[in-house]
Design an enzyme around this catalytic site. Sequence first.
Site, PDB file in Angstrom:
ATOM      1  N   ARG A  67      39.215  40.038  29.577  1.00 11.54           N
ATOM      2  CA  ARG A  67      40.436  39.669  29.540  1.00 11.54           C
ATOM      3  C   ARG A  67      41.295  40.346  30.425  1.00 11.54           C
ATOM      4  O   ARG A  67      41.513  41.632  30.297  1.00 11.54           O
ATOM      5  CB  ARG A  67      40.849  39.510  28.075  1.00 11.54           C
ATOM      6  CG  ARG A  67      42.373  39.400  27.940  1.00 11.54           C
ATOM      7  CD  ARG A  67      42.909  39.261  26.427  1.00 11.54           C
ATOM      8  NE  ARG A  67      44.053  38.860  26.353  1.00 11.54           N
ATOM      9  CZ  ARG A  67      44.915  39.758  25.747  1.00 11.54           C
ATOM     10  NH1 ARG A  67      45.014  41.078  25.806  1.00 11.54           N
ATOM     11  NH2 ARG A  67      46.346  39.162  25.785  1.00 11.54           N
ATOM     12  N   HIS A 111      51.742  38.699  30.959  1.00  9.04           N
ATOM     13  CA  HIS A 111      51.438  39.990  30.196  1.00  9.04           C
ATOM     14  C   HIS A 111      52.670  41.068  30.605  1.00  9.04           C
ATOM     15  O   HIS A 111      52.330  42.257  31.083  1.00  9.04           O
ATOM     16  CB  HIS A 111      50.053  40.898  30.438  1.00  9.04           C
ATOM     17  CG  HIS A 111      49.600  42.169  29.195  1.00  9.04           C
ATOM     18  ND1 HIS A 111      48.458  41.555  28.587  1.00  9.04           N
ATOM     19  CD2 HIS A 111      50.309  42.696  28.718  1.00  9.04           C
ATOM     20  CE1 HIS A 111      48.376  42.454  27.690  1.00  9.04           C
ATOM     21  NE2 HIS A 111      49.639  43.333  27.687  1.00  9.04           N
ATOM     22  N   GLU A 156      51.625  38.495  23.596  1.00 12.53           N
ATOM     23  CA  GLU A 156      52.704  39.270  22.633  1.00 12.53           C
ATOM     24  C   GLU A 156      54.163  38.907  22.799  1.00 12.53           C
ATOM     25  O   GLU A 156      54.928  39.737  23.320  1.00 12.53           O
ATOM     26  CB  GLU A 156      52.354  40.704  22.559  1.00 12.53           C
ATOM     27  CG  GLU A 156      50.952  41.189  22.070  1.00 12.53           C
ATOM     28  CD  GLU A 156      51.008  42.599  21.903  1.00 12.53           C
ATOM     29  OE1 GLU A 156      51.900  43.325  22.275  1.00 12.53           O
ATOM     30  OE2 GLU A 156      49.918  43.266  21.219  1.00 12.53           O
ATOM     31  N   ASN A 286      46.010  40.182  18.531  1.00 12.68           N
ATOM     32  CA  ASN A 286      46.013  41.463  18.568  1.00 12.68           C
ATOM     33  C   ASN A 286      46.354  42.260  17.518  1.00 12.68           C
ATOM     34  O   ASN A 286      47.174  42.187  16.792  1.00 12.68           O
ATOM     35  CB  ASN A 286      47.024  42.086  19.743  1.00 12.68           C
ATOM     36  CG  ASN A 286      46.676  41.530  21.094  1.00 12.68           C
ATOM     37  OD1 ASN A 286      45.764  40.671  21.437  1.00 12.68           O
ATOM     38  ND2 ASN A 286      47.389  41.587  22.063  1.00 12.68           N
ATOM     39  N   TYR A 288      46.143  46.385  15.487  1.00 13.08           N
ATOM     40  CA  TYR A 288      45.953  47.999  15.721  1.00 13.08           C
ATOM     41  C   TYR A 288      46.337  48.717  14.374  1.00 13.08           C
ATOM     42  O   TYR A 288      45.873  49.387  13.858  1.00 13.08           O
ATOM     43  CB  TYR A 288      47.240  48.645  16.511  1.00 13.08           C
ATOM     44  CG  TYR A 288      46.739  48.090  18.065  1.00 13.08           C
ATOM     45  CD1 TYR A 288      45.865  48.514  18.860  1.00 13.08           C
ATOM     46  CD2 TYR A 288      47.149  46.901  18.679  1.00 13.08           C
ATOM     47  CE1 TYR A 288      45.561  48.385  20.133  1.00 13.08           C
ATOM     48  CE2 TYR A 288      46.982  46.369  19.947  1.00 13.08           C
ATOM     49  CZ  TYR A 288      45.993  47.152  20.773  1.00 13.08           C
ATOM     50  OH  TYR A 288      45.839  46.692  22.040  1.00 13.08           O
ATOM     51  N   GLU A 363      43.059  42.045  21.277  1.00 16.62           N
ATOM     52  CA  GLU A 363      42.887  43.420  21.679  1.00 16.62           C
ATOM     53  C   GLU A 363      42.709  44.084  20.179  1.00 16.62           C
ATOM     54  O   GLU A 363      43.432  43.660  19.170  1.00 16.62           O
ATOM     55  CB  GLU A 363      44.523  43.589  21.893  1.00 16.62           C
ATOM     56  CG  GLU A 363      44.623  43.657  23.500  1.00 16.62           C
ATOM     57  CD  GLU A 363      46.238  43.815  23.728  1.00 16.62           C
ATOM     58  OE1 GLU A 363      46.740  44.759  23.315  1.00 16.62           O
ATOM     59  OE2 GLU A 363      46.848  43.201  24.662  1.00 16.62           O
TER      60      GLU A 363
END
Length: 468
Positions: A67, A111, A156, A286, A288, A363
């Site tokens: 990606r 991005h 995002e 994504n 985290y 991600e």
Amino acid sequence: MWGSATASYQIEGGVGEGGRGRSIWDTFSHTPGKTLNGDTGDVADDHFHRWRQDVRHIADLGLDAYRFSIAWPRVQPGGSGEFNPEGIGFYSDLLDALLAVGVKPVVTLYHWDLPQELQDAGGWTNRATAEAFARYARRMAEEFGDRVEVWTTLNEPWCTALLGYGSGVHAPGISDPVAALRAIHHLNLAHGLAVREIRDVLGASAKVSITLNLHVVRPDDPSSQADLEAKRKADEIANESFLGPLLEGAYPAGLLERTASLTDWSFVRDGDLEAIHRPLTVLGVNYYSTARVRAWSGQGQRQQADGHKDSAGNPWIGAEDVEFLPQPGPHTAMGWNIEPAGLTDLLLQLHDRYPDLALMVTENGAAFDDEVTVTDGVARVHDPRRVQYLHDHVEALGLARDKGADVRGYFAWSLLDNFEWAYGYDRRFGIIHVDYDTQERLWKDSAHWYHRLVTTGALPAVTDTEPR
Ligand code: FCB
């Protein structure tokens, strides 16, 4: 699909080469005080010159997919008007090289590196940017349509809108809630218009996607109505302002009400929601860490431990009376709490809500202070915490799949250490270490471990990190 991810401004460098135009991140990173140590993406990982070597690493890792993002100002320097054949050639060669080693390209069109010229005309506060994005997307589909596996329109958009125009910790560094709300809508619109163009060029079967950083927001006290209400407000600006229009065709009513004194939302024009609400082939997620909120009493300093960089501006529009509480550890070098169960929860919640929607973790990864050690002349980076992080999150993804979530892929962030936005080169997310003086690449233990995972399809033990 096992992969790894990068983004153009974070790795490419070569900012003044190949006919590339300036982006908002060039301007922002060169503005004193905006990034840690004044770091910029001028050189980054020098991927612009070393991409062949990087493709070799991708192939050696055994990845199914890679990606990466196209730098809009590299292929269309001003963001509208002339395209740049040299820039198009760069990505064309990269795509060919990936396909030649059997790696599927998952391409993000945006991005965060907006052409500066478009920013000078208002950037994402300006509806024309969404229209320009659709024209750029169409051209990319025409150029690369036969070679791209999945098209991701935006990465995002929450960060673009709320960190770029709300808190101002990201480019273009604006702190204005109305600008941020306009940006949200124009990003959603850009996605919808681009999907239409891509499908117009490539047919209905083109695989289209958008990647969201959905926040997993937990109420501090689940039995408190006030804390549940705080969670709802945070969810609306963090998640629903994208999921709503993209997947349900409407902005959240609560957010519209709570922002009515700021704007009448007349920038949402007739037909826009229909243009935005289009079937996605797959939703990129994504993930985290998680967040914990409670209702703010209004007394003392409001806590904002939301994991985003401190700022004077508040990205939590319509949730100004919500406190973000520090989360218990362990934490990564970003200060983000490590909670793999949050990934399981997020995927299952999405699956419950949209049972037919395919998902992809685009991600996931962790920054730690890595060290290169040399033993008997052999350099290694032992990064057991990153190995553990990846292990536990892949396991968490597996749990969600076992319970029915349709998760099609997983992408480790990141292939390489790189320019971590406002934190510059200080925070290392790569599974491959980059020595910024020599540009030498060195597989960390996590890369060896990930190689085992992607080539066997079975979760290796965290100790399984020896080079092949
Ligand atoms: C995400 C970004 C990505 C990277 C990681 C750590 O928000 O999409 O570029 O910086 O965070």
